[in-house]
Design a protein around this motif. Structure first.
Motif, PDB file in Angstrom:
ATOM      1  N   SER A  45      26.915 -20.552 -35.267  1.00 64.78           N
ATOM      2  CA  SER A  45      26.757 -19.927 -33.945  1.00 64.78           C
ATOM      3  C   SER A  45      26.008 -18.613 -34.039  1.00 64.78           C
ATOM      4  O   SER A  45      25.319 -18.214 -33.088  1.00 64.78           O
ATOM      5  N   ALA A  46      26.119 -17.909 -35.189  1.00 67.38           N
ATOM      6  CA  ALA A  46      25.362 -16.665 -35.365  1.00 67.38           C
ATOM      7  C   ALA A  46      23.865 -16.931 -35.312  1.00 67.38           C
ATOM      8  O   ALA A  46      23.096 -16.157 -34.732  1.00 67.38           O
ATOM      9  N   MET A  47      23.425 -18.036 -35.910  1.00 64.16           N
ATOM     10  CA  MET A  47      22.003 -18.378 -35.881  1.00 64.16           C
ATOM     11  C   MET A  47      21.547 -18.790 -34.485  1.00 64.16           C
ATOM     12  O   MET A  47      20.414 -18.500 -34.085  1.00 64.16           O
ATOM     13  N   VAL A  48      22.428 -19.437 -33.742  1.00 66.85           N
ATOM     14  CA  VAL A  48      22.079 -19.866 -32.383  1.00 66.85           C
ATOM     15  C   VAL A  48      22.003 -18.662 -31.441  1.00 66.85           C
ATOM     16  O   VAL A  48      21.000 -18.452 -30.748  1.00 66.85           O
ATOM     17  N   PHE A  49      23.072 -17.864 -31.400  1.00 65.60           N
ATOM     18  CA  PHE A  49      23.109 -16.741 -30.464  1.00 65.60           C
ATOM     19  C   PHE A  49      22.241 -15.573 -30.919  1.00 65.60           C
ATOM     20  O   PHE A  49      21.804 -14.762 -30.096  1.00 65.60           O
ATOM     21  N   GLY A  50      21.990 -15.472 -32.238  1.00 61.86           N
ATOM     22  CA  GLY A  50      21.135 -14.396 -32.726  1.00 61.86           C
ATOM     23  C   GLY A  50      19.670 -14.591 -32.392  1.00 61.86           C
ATOM     24  O   GLY A  50      18.876 -13.653 -32.502  1.00 61.86           O
ATOM     25  N   THR A  51      19.296 -15.800 -31.968  1.00 59.29           N
ATOM     26  CA  THR A  51      17.892 -16.083 -31.649  1.00 59.29           C
ATOM     27  C   THR A  51      17.687 -16.568 -30.218  1.00 59.29           C
ATOM     28  O   THR A  51      16.594 -16.409 -29.670  1.00 59.29           O
ATOM     29  N   GLY A  52      18.708 -17.168 -29.611  1.00 63.54           N
ATOM     30  CA  GLY A  52      18.543 -17.788 -28.297  1.00 63.54           C
ATOM     31  C   GLY A  52      18.071 -16.825 -27.228  1.00 63.54           C
ATOM     32  O   GLY A  52      17.095 -17.085 -26.508  1.00 63.54           O
ATOM     33  N   MET A  53      18.743 -15.680 -27.099  1.00 63.74           N
ATOM     34  CA  MET A  53      18.362 -14.709 -26.069  1.00 63.74           C
ATOM     35  C   MET A  53      16.969 -14.148 -26.332  1.00 63.74           C
ATOM     36  O   MET A  53      16.208 -13.880 -25.404  1.00 63.74           O
ATOM     37  N   ALA A  54      16.621 -13.965 -27.622  1.00 66.23           N
ATOM     38  CA  ALA A  54      15.287 -13.452 -27.962  1.00 66.23           C
ATOM     39  C   ALA A  54      14.201 -14.449 -27.568  1.00 66.23           C
ATOM     40  O   ALA A  54      13.138 -14.061 -27.068  1.00 66.23           O
ATOM     41  N   ILE A  55      14.440 -15.742 -27.786  1.00 60.78           N
ATOM     42  CA  ILE A  55      13.460 -16.759 -27.402  1.00 60.78           C
ATOM     43  C   ILE A  55      13.275 -16.772 -25.884  1.00 60.78           C
ATOM     44  O   ILE A  55      12.150 -16.818 -25.371  1.00 60.78           O
ATOM     45  N   VAL A  56      14.371 -16.718 -25.146  1.00 57.30           N
ATOM     46  CA  VAL A  56      14.287 -16.704 -23.681  1.00 57.30           C
ATOM     47  C   VAL A  56      13.533 -15.475 -23.203  1.00 57.30           C
ATOM     48  O   VAL A  56      12.667 -15.554 -22.312  1.00 57.30           O
ATOM     49  N   THR A  57      13.830 -14.312 -23.783  1.00 54.69           N
ATOM     50  CA  THR A  57      13.151 -13.076 -23.395  1.00 54.69           C
ATOM     51  C   THR A  57      11.660 -13.167 -23.667  1.00 54.69           C
ATOM     52  O   THR A  57      10.835 -12.684 -22.882  1.00 54.69           O
ATOM     53  N   SER A  58      11.266 -13.793 -24.790  1.00 56.14           N
ATOM     54  CA  SER A  58       9.844 -13.935 -25.125  1.00 56.14           C
ATOM     55  C   SER A  58       9.143 -14.904 -24.187  1.00 56.14           C
ATOM     56  O   SER A  58       8.032 -14.641 -23.716  1.00 56.14           O
ATOM     57  N   VAL A  59       9.781 -16.029 -23.910  1.00 54.37           N
ATOM     58  CA  VAL A  59       9.173 -17.048 -23.050  1.00 54.37           C
ATOM     59  C   VAL A  59       8.982 -16.530 -21.629  1.00 54.37           C
ATOM     60  O   VAL A  59       7.997 -16.850 -20.955  1.00 54.37           O
ATOM     61  N   PHE A  60       9.914 -15.683 -21.166  1.00 56.22           N
ATOM     62  CA  PHE A  60       9.839 -15.135 -19.810  1.00 56.22           C
ATOM     63  C   PHE A  60       9.438 -13.658 -19.813  1.00 56.22           C
ATOM     64  O   PHE A  60       9.847 -12.887 -18.942  1.00 56.22           O
ATOM     65  N   ALA A  61       8.628 -13.269 -20.792  1.00 55.12           N
ATOM     66  CA  ALA A  61       8.250 -11.861 -20.915  1.00 55.12           C
ATOM     67  C   ALA A  61       7.418 -11.371 -19.741  1.00 55.12           C
ATOM     68  O   ALA A  61       7.431 -10.167 -19.419  1.00 55.12           O
ATOM     69  N   ASP A  62       6.693 -12.269 -19.070  1.00 55.55           N
ATOM     70  CA  ASP A  62       5.799 -11.841 -17.989  1.00 55.55           C
ATOM     71  C   ASP A  62       6.429 -11.976 -16.603  1.00 55.55           C
ATOM     72  O   ASP A  62       5.749 -11.853 -15.590  1.00 55.55           O
ATOM     73  N   GLY A  63       7.713 -12.190 -16.526  1.00 60.25           N
ATOM     74  CA  GLY A  63       8.366 -12.246 -15.218  1.00 60.25           C
ATOM     75  C   GLY A  63       9.600 -13.117 -15.207  1.00 60.25           C
ATOM     76  O   GLY A  63       9.769 -13.994 -16.059  1.00 60.25           O
ATOM     77  N   LYS A  64      10.493 -12.834 -14.267  1.00 62.24           N
ATOM     78  CA  LYS A  64      11.729 -13.592 -14.051  1.00 62.24           C
ATOM     79  C   LYS A  64      12.659 -13.564 -15.263  1.00 62.24           C
ATOM     80  O   LYS A  64      13.433 -14.487 -15.495  1.00 62.24           O
ATOM     81  N   ARG A  65      12.592 -12.449 -16.025  1.00 63.77           N
ATOM     82  CA  ARG A  65      13.459 -12.353 -17.191  1.00 63.77           C
ATOM     83  C   ARG A  65      14.928 -12.298 -16.776  1.00 63.77           C
ATOM     84  O   ARG A  65      15.784 -12.932 -17.395  1.00 63.77           O
TER      85      ARG A  65
END
Length: 463
Positions: free
Chosen positions: A116-136
């Protein structure tokens, strides 16, 4: 990669969906297992102390690997680490098929925590990167909703699985859905999202971090025994050694000076520690209270606990949208205070408390936490530079896990001091109620500290 998602908006939302699947399954597994605890205790002959380590061992594994996993993600790519984490979660979940003792179950839970550390340690970062240009804020709100939906469905699904298929099914049932998440990630998340420039893993810092966490929390759980006190003091010493080492390391896990100077992020972390510290023991304690003191079945208690997580799931996206338009600290602080009111109500429960009263307290908890979580995460991640998003995501998840671990360790300590190493019987019900009330009083105090930290972080849009 933002151009790719601009040209393929469906891929952006599928990428979000893939993260949400995993962030739904992990908390679902955690909350479902809490409902199955009485059945686990009965079959594996577990005493009260070992039983309380079933949720705690998972947290210990998650905390130990959270920061090292995030640094590895910055080096080799967040997508790779995420996929490994989900696959490891599947394998450790299947281990339970062959488990015949409470000790091996604790090992399995510890390994699930590492995953779970690997999942939660990266999941929010991936979402933030994918939505970096809006609707974060909206995307983070939906991610939080998936967590709360997992918590929502967990008690109900866990109760049903425990009664129909046995408690082991609580572990292996999520595996097919987790494998689906991996497939969706592979198909729709383009790029690895790793930091630019030279990056190295701080092996010494990683070892010190794991050692001080293990020694401190294990020692705290057994106070006042001499051996546990020595272990606790060793953990404190290792913590200060870790801080000193991080200050001189060339590639530290955490840049402490930068963290201290980022008021928005550091106060968001503090409020997260205390809010999640108040939150995590609720499922464990309410499961024991409803099934032992109120005589409810696993499915009945799961349906009642469902109210809290259902309100959280409904409010999280709404709170996320609000935090894109208004100051997150106002919304989050309001959530802290409402959350505290729920614990103030739970301080008065006993074996004769009505289900309506318990439901009202759980609704207040759900409303408060639903208003807090997403605005707090949005403020924190908005204050993190793009090349440190993995470590920012890991630190926020570490704050959550550390709050969970600290509060659960205190619950283990309370169980140890008040009830001792004995199976829970009707003669111990008064002691069990005493443990529950003390734990809820501590949780109420945590929410007040969280409210102060949340309000004092300042305005995000002026930062």
């Amino acid at each position: 990669m933002s151009d790719y998602y601009t040209q393929n908006p469906a891929a952006r939302w599928l990428a979000l969906a893939s993260i949400c699947i995993a962030t739904f399954l992990v908390p679902l597994s955690m909350s479902a297992i809490n409902i199955a605890l009485p059945a686990i205790a009965d079959e594996l002959q577990a005493d009260a102390v070992l039983l309380s380590w079933v949720p705690t061992s998972n947290l210990l594994g998650s905390m130990m690997l959270m920061l090292p996993a995030a640094r590895v993600a910055d080096i080799v790519g967040r997508k790779k680490v995420y996929i490994v984490g989900v696959l490891m979660f599947c394998l450790t979940s299947l281990m339970v098929i062959w488990i015949e003792s409470i000790e091996w179950l604790l090992v399995s839970r510890f390994l699930q925590g590492l995953a779970s550390a690997m999942v939660f340690g990266t999941g929010m970062a991936i979402v933030t990167s994918v939505f970096a240009d809006g609707k974060r804020g909206t995307a983070l709100g939906l991610t939080a909703t998936s967590v709360y939906l997992g918590l929502t469905c967990g008690p109900m699904i866990g109760g049903w699985l425990t009664e129909v298929l046995g408690w082991r099914s609580v572990f292996w049932a999520p595996v097919p859905f987790a494998l689906t998440s991996v497939l969706v990630v592979i198909l729709n998340v383009k790029g690895d999202y790793k930091a630019e420039g030279k990056q190295k893993l701080d092996w010494i810092g990683s070892a010190l971090f794991a050692l001080w966490i293990s020694a401190f929390f294990f020692g705290l759980s057994g106070v006042p025994d001499t051996g546990y006190i020595i272990c606790l003091l060793l953990g404190v010493g290792l913590f200060f050694l870790f801080l000193r080492q991080q200050g001189s390391a060339e590639y530290p896990l955490v840049r402490l000076k930068v963290l201290a100077n980022n008021k928005v992020f550091s106060r968001s972390m503090i409020s997260s520690v205390f809010m999640y510290g108040a939150h995590y023991p609720v499922l464990f304690l309410m499961s024991l209270y409803l099934q032992y003191l109120k005589g409810m079945s696993p499915s009945e208690s799961g349906q009642l606990i469902l109210l809290q997580a259902l309100v959280m799931a409904c409010l999280a996206p709404f709170a996320g949208r609000l935090s894109d338009q208004f100051e997150p600290r106002i919304i989050a602080t309001t959530g802290c205070l409402i959350y505290g009111s729920g614990f103030a109500m739970l301080l008065w429960i006993d074996a004769s408390s009505s289900q309506a009263y318990i439901a009202a307290a759980l609704l207040a908890l759900g409303m408060g936490f639903g208003l807090f979580s997403t605005p707090n995460n949005n403020a924190a991640m908005g204050a993190v530079p793009p090349d440190r998003l993995s470590i920012g995501s890991a630190l926020m998840n570490l704050s959550r896990t550390m709050g969970n671990m600290f509060s659960m360790t205190l619950v283990v300590l309370l169980v140890n001091l008040v009830m001792g190493e004995a199976e829970i019987t009707s003669q111990q019900y008064p002691d069990l109620l005493r443990v529950i009330k003390v734990a809820f009083a501590l949780a109420f105090a945590y929410t007040l500290v969280a409210a102060y930290a949340s309000f004092s972080r300042g305005n995000v849009r002026n930062t």
